[in-house]
Design a protein around this motif. Structure first.
Motif, PDB file in Angstrom:
ATOM      1  N   ILE A 186       2.452 -11.633   0.972  1.00 55.66           N
ATOM      2  CA  ILE A 186       3.138 -10.353   1.201  1.00 55.66           C
ATOM      3  C   ILE A 186       4.639 -10.590   1.233  1.00 55.66           C
ATOM      4  O   ILE A 186       5.130 -11.499   1.915  1.00 55.66           O
ATOM      5  N   ASN A 187       5.361  -9.756   0.510  1.00 58.51           N
ATOM      6  CA  ASN A 187       6.825  -9.828   0.506  1.00 58.51           C
ATOM      7  C   ASN A 187       7.368  -8.650   1.315  1.00 58.51           C
ATOM      8  O   ASN A 187       7.389  -7.518   0.837  1.00 58.51           O
ATOM      9  N   PRO A 188       7.795  -8.873   2.558  1.00 56.79           N
ATOM     10  CA  PRO A 188       8.290  -7.770   3.410  1.00 56.79           C
ATOM     11  C   PRO A 188       9.499  -7.091   2.784  1.00 56.79           C
ATOM     12  O   PRO A 188      10.249  -7.697   2.014  1.00 56.79           O
ATOM     13  N   HIS A 189       9.669  -5.806   3.116  1.00 51.27           N
ATOM     14  CA  HIS A 189      10.866  -5.104   2.657  1.00 51.27           C
ATOM     15  C   HIS A 189      11.720  -4.711   3.870  1.00 51.27           C
ATOM     16  O   HIS A 189      11.247  -4.673   4.999  1.00 51.27           O
ATOM     17  N   ILE A 190      12.968  -4.425   3.608  1.00 49.93           N
ATOM     18  CA  ILE A 190      13.894  -4.028   4.681  1.00 49.93           C
ATOM     19  C   ILE A 190      13.720  -2.531   4.920  1.00 49.93           C
ATOM     20  O   ILE A 190      13.897  -1.721   4.007  1.00 49.93           O
ATOM     21  N   SER A 191      13.390  -2.171   6.147  1.00 47.66           N
ATOM     22  CA  SER A 191      13.145  -0.761   6.478  1.00 47.66           C
ATOM     23  C   SER A 191      13.950  -0.333   7.705  1.00 47.66           C
ATOM     24  O   SER A 191      14.385  -1.163   8.509  1.00 47.66           O
ATOM     25  N   ASP A 192      14.109   0.981   7.841  1.00 47.82           N
ATOM     26  CA  ASP A 192      14.766   1.530   9.026  1.00 47.82           C
ATOM     27  C   ASP A 192      13.815   1.445  10.217  1.00 47.82           C
ATOM     28  O   ASP A 192      12.616   1.702  10.094  1.00 47.82           O
ATOM     29  N   SER A 193      14.358   1.079  11.351  1.00 49.72           N
ATOM     30  CA  SER A 193      13.540   0.978  12.556  1.00 49.72           C
ATOM     31  C   SER A 193      14.415   1.248  13.778  1.00 49.72           C
ATOM     32  O   SER A 193      15.584   1.618  13.651  1.00 49.72           O
ATOM     33  N   GLU A 194      13.831   1.083  14.969  1.00 56.70           N
ATOM     34  CA  GLU A 194      14.569   1.232  16.226  1.00 56.70           C
ATOM     35  C   GLU A 194      14.280   0.020  17.096  1.00 56.70           C
ATOM     36  O   GLU A 194      13.169  -0.515  17.094  1.00 56.70           O
ATOM     37  N   LYS A 200      19.316   2.581  15.959  1.00 59.02           N
ATOM     38  CA  LYS A 200      18.861   2.468  14.581  1.00 59.02           C
ATOM     39  C   LYS A 200      19.209   1.090  14.038  1.00 59.02           C
ATOM     40  O   LYS A 200      20.358   0.654  14.108  1.00 59.02           O
ATOM     41  N   ILE A 201      18.208   0.388  13.534  1.00 62.93           N
ATOM     42  CA  ILE A 201      18.428  -0.935  12.955  1.00 62.93           C
ATOM     43  C   ILE A 201      17.643  -1.051  11.650  1.00 62.93           C
ATOM     44  O   ILE A 201      16.797  -0.212  11.350  1.00 62.93           O
ATOM     45  N   LYS A 202      17.924  -2.099  10.913  1.00 65.65           N
ATOM     46  CA  LYS A 202      17.150  -2.409   9.706  1.00 65.65           C
ATOM     47  C   LYS A 202      16.522  -3.785   9.901  1.00 65.65           C
ATOM     48  O   LYS A 202      17.191  -4.707  10.380  1.00 65.65           O
ATOM     49  N   LYS A 203      15.254  -3.914   9.557  1.00 65.93           N
ATOM     50  CA  LYS A 203      14.612  -5.215   9.700  1.00 65.93           C
ATOM     51  C   LYS A 203      13.471  -5.380   8.686  1.00 65.93           C
ATOM     52  O   LYS A 203      12.995  -4.401   8.105  1.00 65.93           O
ATOM     53  N   ILE A 250      25.064   3.918  25.293  1.00 67.55           N
ATOM     54  CA  ILE A 250      23.941   3.973  24.351  1.00 67.55           C
ATOM     55  C   ILE A 250      22.672   4.399  25.080  1.00 67.55           C
ATOM     56  O   ILE A 250      21.868   5.178  24.577  1.00 67.55           O
ATOM     57  N   ILE A 251      22.487   3.864  26.306  1.00 65.02           N
ATOM     58  CA  ILE A 251      21.393   4.299  27.169  1.00 65.02           C
ATOM     59  C   ILE A 251      21.942   5.379  28.091  1.00 65.02           C
ATOM     60  O   ILE A 251      22.920   5.142  28.806  1.00 65.02           O
TER      61      ILE A 251
END
Length: 352
Positions: A186-194, A200-203, A250-251
């Motif tokens: 499996i080749n992971p892709h970079i996606s939006d996440s938290e 908001k981060i990308k991982k 942020i919090i």
């Protein structure tokens, strides 16, 4: 029963914290007049080896009263080699740091016990797969159990995410399906996440979610030491980051919890399982250690900063500055406590 558990847990945490100060003070020959669990009116006391050991009416903290140390009298000078104010700054720093350090040690001991008794975690079993994700395209299915990624053995769901984000390129997944082991590339892709702070981060991701299954993992004593160290460090970093995000805005301040929230969390954990109670106690112990190291004048961290200032400048802060900063520290702490209680009450009424 929940209230009793809360008071017992809090008393143990306070006792360990103050015991750290006490032992360090006695190591350097400082006389300790009072060792108190709680504040306010004395309920019970016993004089033993030069120290009055007591329980007080308000069980939300504690203190050790050392000869030569009194925040209300910054200019206090008590003669004798057994006086705190006559000790060298580095010795005072160790005495101050010993309280939070004792909380970190307690947390590590509790995490060690959890590892030996059996730590619970989410199983590395797939519960859902996002359509058109790398996982689906590679052929993974619901209820597949991930055993290994490349050369990393997988025991918990958390390890899956950590392994994916910490590696590069395509990954070899070894999966158990219908009592057979299959391999998928499996080749992971970079996606939006938290992240945990909802930023908001990308991982790197492969598009899977966990099944609601819990696994219990028992560690050997050697493995348990590593587990305890990692969990204590991880918890400390999380709390430090949480404080930083709170200061940055942020919090939101509405997330701050008070004594009611702490009591409820401990009560719920005690009703869930003994392991859950140990886990939340360890986390609160780390919390207590970290927060006491913040450079707020009324806390251990603030006093440590005063002593570092003395080491650098070779003179103590003026009594007037010390008093003003200490008062400011108490105002900050009092405000945070009131905000926490206000948020607790709001949560209760909103749920009602």
């Amino acid at each position: 029963m929940g209230t009793i558990t809360f008071l017992i847990v809090l008393s143990i945490l306070v006792f360990i914290h103050e015991l750290g100060h006490f032992l360090a003070a006695r190591f350097f020959g400082v006389k300790v007049h009072v060792f108190s669990i709680g504040f306010g009116k004395k309920l019970f006391s016993k004089y033993y080896r030069g120290t009055e050991w007591q329980f007080a009416l308000i069980p939300l903290g504690g203190y050790v009263k050392m000869k030569g140390q009194d925040d209300t009298k910054p200019g206090l000078v008590e003669k004798g080699n057994d006086s705190y104010n006559n000790k060298k700054p580095w010795q005072r720093i160790i005495i101050l740091f010993a309280g939070p350090f004792a909380n970190f040690i307690l947390a590590a001991i509790l995490y060690f016990a959890i590892a030996i008794l059996g730590a619970t975690s989410l199983s590395p079993t797939i519960g859902n797969i996002i359509e058109n994700s790398p996982a689906q395209k590679a052929g993974l299915k619901t209820n597949d159990k991930i055993l290994r990624i490349n050369n990393t053995e997988i025991k918990t769901w958390k390890q899956i995410g950590e392994t994916i984000t910490q590696t590069k390129g395509a990954l070899n997944f070894y999966v158990q399906r219908d009592n057979k082991i299959q391999t998928f590339v499996i080749n992971p892709h970079i996606s939006d996440s938290e992240n945990m702070f909802r930023e908001k981060i990308k991982k790197r991701m492969i598009g899977i979610a966990p099944a609601p299954k819990i696994v219990t993992i028992t560690y050997s004593p050697i493995e348990a030491i590593s587990f305890a160290y990692d969990k204590t460090v991880e918890s400390s970093k999380m709390i430090f980051l949480g404080v930083q995000k709170l200061i940055q805005g942020i919090i939101p301040s509405s997330e701050i919890g008070g004594v009611i929230t702490i009591g409820k969390v401990i009560s719920d954990a005690s009703q869930s399982s003994f392991i859950a109670l140990l886990s939340i106690t360890a986390l609160i112990s780390v919390n207590l250690g970290v927060l006491n190291l913040l450079p707020i004048p009324a806390l251990d961290g603030g006093h440590i900063m005063f002593n570092i200032y003395e080491i650098i400048t070779r003179r103590k802060p003026s009594d007037r500055v010390f008093m003003y900063l200490t008062i400011a520290g108490w105002v900050i702490l009092g405000s945070l406590m009131l905000l926490g209680i206000y948020n607790d009450i709001n949560r209760i009424f909103l749920k009602g």
